[in-house]
Design an enzyme around this catalytic site. Structure first.
Site: not given
Ligand SMILES: Cc1ncc(COP(=O)(O)O)c(C=O)c1O
Length: 425
Positions: A238, A267
């Protein structure tokens, strides 16, 4: 009535206790690392607006590309149709992603990128006629707020109201310094105990973000991934937070020996301008969905999958990211963070000073545990805002994650405001 008051009458904000929080700050414009509110007050956005902004606000190059695309094609259904921005972006991403990645699946935020990855992994095994459904993830992990993403995240205050509804996930301790072998042993045992039941291991490579900016070494992850490879467990990196230069390389996975089977991105992908999610995978994962049997299709999609404007924003951000001056800025910020750590290594205000690339974090030494609900958090947040810096502490953990265009002077100012925390304790 000013904007903040109008807001309070009609809007419910994310991650906000609406009874306790004051009126939100109304931002009128952004420029580079600065945000300007409706009274003209200027803030340095030292958290890149929830970690999305990499090239600064209202970047003219990205804005121009978006405007041109909007007049050409704003949106088209992505089942049965395609368009150049989506294709070119996929080509570009595959050029810089780990070499084993071969297909790009679009969605529209980080949580959906994770949902897609987890569903892909589980159906991958199902399509092969195997019942592998268990997922392993780290304690303190954060992968998003939708149900699947919450399930694979750590159990925490964020997930507590939904706990009984989340699917079972096996959490292993983070292989932090001196705990590496313990985690690796535990992992080996799990793989032994649940032979042929584990679908995937999902992890935030090298830095766990919302879980407290916890940093661990590549060597430990290399070992965990190698155990996965030997036991045919899919690995899901991730990189929603760590991607696009955050950790000092394009991807945190670039520090690893091995390559994950599936990668989640979002992001910074659009430079922080438009929502976009990506789940990439290796050819073998994609191939498991190819069949004359329509039941083996990956039935997942969103209305705005591969939105052409978002893809165009990502293409423009990509152009900027691969330029030498951007890479130099990433290195410069990393070096500044290291100097801050060196300077403050004996400062009793800070515990556990740490950094990885453009991410700097520390725990403010206070009584009580280091946690998201530490009461110091609200005081710190307000103190920083009053000083003209947007920092959003995770409890008593303060972190800096600026847009790459931040100047040395502004970064120095952010550091000095953090050092000044001693005046408010
Ligand atoms: C490592 C990680 N995965 C997934 C997400 C989720 O992303 P989103 O807020 O765009 O749904 C985040 C958000 O902070 C994150 O830091």
């Amino acid at each position: 009535m000013n904007l903040s008051t109008r807001d309070q009458q009609v809007i419910w904000h994310p991650y906000t206790q609406m009874q306790l929080s004051g009126p939100p700050i109304a931002i009128e414009k952004g420029e580079g690392v600065y945000l300007f509110d409706d009274t003209g007050k200027k803030y340095i956005d030292a958290v890149s607006s929830w970690w999305v902004n990499v090239h600064g606000h209202a970047h003219p190059y990205i804005a121009k590309k978006i405007a041109e695309q909007l007049l050409k094609l704003e949106q088209v259904i992505f089942a049965g149709f395609t368009h150049e921005p989506a294709i070119e972006l996929a080509e570009n991403l595959l050029r810089i992603l780990p070499g084993n990645q071969s297909k790009i699946f679009y969605s529209d935020n980080g949580s959906t990128a994770v949902e897609v990855a987890v569903k892909m992994a589980i159906q991958y095994w199902g399509n092969k006629g195997l019942n592998r459904k268990k997922i392993i993830s780290f304690e303190h992990a954060y992968h998003g707020d939708t149900f699947g993403a919450m399930s694979v995240s750590a159990r925490s205050g964020f997930t507590q109201p939904f706990e009984s509804l989340l699917f079972d996930v096996i959490h292993i301790p983070l292989p932090v310094k001196d705990q590496e072998q313990k985690t690796i042993q535990e992992f080996r045992q799990l793989v032994e105990d649940y032979k042929n039941e584990i679908a995937a291991f999902i992890f935030e490579p090298l830095v766990l973000g919302a879980g407290g900016m916890l940093i661990y070494e590549a060597a430990a992850l290399n070992e965990l991934m190698s155990i996965c490879n030997k036991n045919s467990i899919l690995t899901i990196a991730d990189e929603v937070m760590t991607g696009f230069g955050r950790t000092g390389k394009y991807f945190a996975c670039d520090y690893l020996d091995g390559q994950p089977d599936i990668i989640c991105l979002s992001k910074g992908i659009t430079g922080g301008t438009m929502p976009l999610g990506v789940t990439s995978c290796k050819e073998e994962v994609f191939n498991a969905f190819l069949s004359d049997d329509k039941a083996k299709t990956f039935f997942h999609g969103h209305s705005y999958t591969a939105n052409p404007v978002a893809c165009t924003a990502a293409l423009a951000s990509f152009d900027l990211l691969v330029q030498e001056d951007c890479l130099q800025n990433i290195r410069r910020i990393g070096d500044q963070h290291l100097s801050f750590i060196e300077k403050n290594k004996n400062n009793t205000l800070f515990n556990n000073l740490r950094s990885k690339g453009t991410i700097l974090a520390m725990d403010i030494a206070v009584e009580g545990t280091t946690s998201y609900f530490n009461p110091l958090r609200d005081k710190l947040y307000q103190f920083f805002l009053n000083s003209g810096v947007l920092l959003r502490p995770l409890g008593n953990t303060v972190y800096v994650m600026p847009p790459y265009c931040i100047s040395d002077d502004d970064l120095g100012f952010v550091y000095s405001v953090i050092e000044d925390v001693k005046t408010m304790l």
